[in-house]
Scaffold this active site. Structure first.
Site, PDB file in Angstrom:
ATOM      1  N   HIS A  58      -5.395   6.621 -46.071  1.00 17.87           N
ATOM      2  CA  HIS A  58      -5.473   7.502 -44.911  1.00 17.87           C
ATOM      3  C   HIS A  58      -4.160   7.034 -44.026  1.00 17.87           C
ATOM      4  O   HIS A  58      -3.205   8.012 -43.751  1.00 17.87           O
ATOM      5  CB  HIS A  58      -6.693   7.011 -43.988  1.00 17.87           C
ATOM      6  CG  HIS A  58      -7.943   7.589 -44.764  1.00 17.87           C
ATOM      7  ND1 HIS A  58      -8.443   8.742 -45.058  1.00 17.87           N
ATOM      8  CD2 HIS A  58      -8.960   6.838 -45.182  1.00 17.87           C
ATOM      9  CE1 HIS A  58      -9.593   8.644 -45.383  1.00 17.87           C
ATOM     10  NE2 HIS A  58     -10.132   7.488 -45.577  1.00 17.87           N
TER      11      HIS A  58
HETATM   12  C1  BDR Z   1      -9.805   6.164 -40.727  1.00 23.09           C
HETATM   13  O1  BDR Z   1     -10.900   5.302 -40.548  1.00 23.09           O
HETATM   14  C2  BDR Z   1     -10.590   3.897 -40.854  1.00 23.09           C
HETATM   15  O2  BDR Z   1     -11.654   3.342 -41.402  1.00 23.09           O
HETATM   16  C3  BDR Z   1      -9.412   3.843 -41.497  1.00 23.09           C
HETATM   17  O3  BDR Z   1      -8.513   2.640 -41.113  1.00 23.09           O
HETATM   18  C4  BDR Z   1      -8.474   5.181 -41.083  1.00 23.09           C
HETATM   19  O4  BDR Z   1      -7.928   4.899 -39.866  1.00 23.09           O
HETATM   20  C5  BDR Z   1     -10.223   7.123 -41.847  1.00 23.09           C
HETATM   21  O5  BDR Z   1     -11.098   7.952 -41.279  1.00 23.09           O
END
Ligand code: BDR
Ligand code: CA
Length: 311
Positions: A241
């Site tokens: 992500h």
């Molecule tokens: C986001 O949620 C967090 O767990 C990750 O770091 C990312 O920023 C993805 O949904």
């Protein structure tokens, strides 16, 4: 061209950590003014420690780290140790940081930087938006110092923490609403994009084969990470992500998107934290964000591997 002045607001978090490494490895493109941390994947004390752990790993202890808000504006904190491990960076992979945490609060740092900036500053937000929302509430004039906000958060399709919501915006939907409604130049990189950027065994091996402490740690962090996401969403491999935000700032040509009208659901019980995006905005409610829709996963992973090889 002079490097882009950048502040990264994050909740490390495995993928936040990889995003920080990518930014550290790009000194020609980024003048990294500081890292602000927020409660999210793990509580604030751990996100503040983890950001410093990554500074040590990359030998960038010159970058100051500021701790911000310990909880969302209105809701109680939801964390994600099931995805990121009990420390937020797996299980004890990196030693305790020795570099100091800054005394200044992250919100005070944001306000100071953004109100005195001769050149507008880019904000990369990789976690719940509590710090930026509080800064905007306390000092709306900071908007003048913001070049753009590029946020990892939201989803046009299914969420990942609930069927409707993505984690960052679910954790603090009220903060997300403050930010989205502030009229800032905003780019959203949501799950629809980051689920395209998957960590295949080949990509993991390329990082490991760098043969450096950074390459090995990145591979060790990423190996167990995201398997739950992967299984839950029937993906080919675990998604990556937060590094997409930094990759977008480095190589926007690897992404495509459109102007849309974005709103955040803060009231419903089933859909709280949902990003509602209108791709066909009308004059009364014009577009307020660029919503990224596609990413070149191979290009992003090549960039990541090439850059991490420099650390
Ligand atoms: C986001 O949620 C967090 O767990 C990750 O770091 C990312 O920023 C993805 O949904
Ligand atoms: Ca994050």
């Amino acid at each position: 061209m002079s490097p882009r002045r950048l502040i990264i607001d994050c909740d490390p978090g495995v993928d936040d950590a990889i995003a920080l490494l990518l930014a550290f490895a790009s000194p020609a493109e980024f003048d990294l003014l500081g890292i602000t941390t927020v409660a999210g994947n793990v509580p604030l004390a751990l996100t503040a420690a983890n950001a410093r752990r990554i500074c040590h790993l990359a030998q960038r202890t010159d970058v100051p780290v500021y701790a911000g808000c310990p909880r969302p504006l209105l809701r109680s904190l939801t964390t994600a140790e099931d995805i990121h491990g009990s420390t937020g960076l797996g299980e004890g992979l990196l030693p305790e940081p020795t570099m100091p945490l800054q005394d200044q609060h992250a919100v005070a740092f944001l306000i100071e930087q953004l109100t005195t900036a001769a050149t507008p500053i880019t904000l990369a937000t990789l976690g719940p938006l509590t710090n930026l929302a509080v800064a905007l509430i306390q000092c709306p004039e900071i908007a003048r110092g913001i070049d753009q906000v590029v946020m990892m958060g939201g989803a046009l399709g299914p969420g990942n923490i609930t069927p409707a919501a993505e984690f960052n915006l679910y954790v603090d939907p009220h903060a997300a609403k403050v930010v989205v409604d502030a009229g800032l130049p905003l780019t959203m990189i949501g799950l629809d994009v980051t689920h395209q950027v998957v960590t295949t065994p080949d990509r993991l091996a390329a990082l490991e084969n760098l043969g450096t402490p950074v390459g090995k740690t990145a591979a060790d962090l990423l190996r167990p990470y995201g398997q739950i996401d992967c299984d839950r969403h029937d993906l080919a491999a675990p998604p990556l992500h937060d590094p997409c935000v930094i990759a977008y700032l480095l190589r926007p040509d690897l992404f495509t998107g459109r102007a849309m009208r974005l709103a955040i659901e803060t009231e419903g019980s089933l859909c709280i934290g949902r990003t509602v995006a209108n791709a066909y905005p009308i004059p009364a409610t014009p577009a307020n964000a660029t919503v990224i829709e596609t990413a070149d996963a191979a290009g992003i992973y090549d960039l990541l591997t090439e850059r991490l090889g420099k650390l």
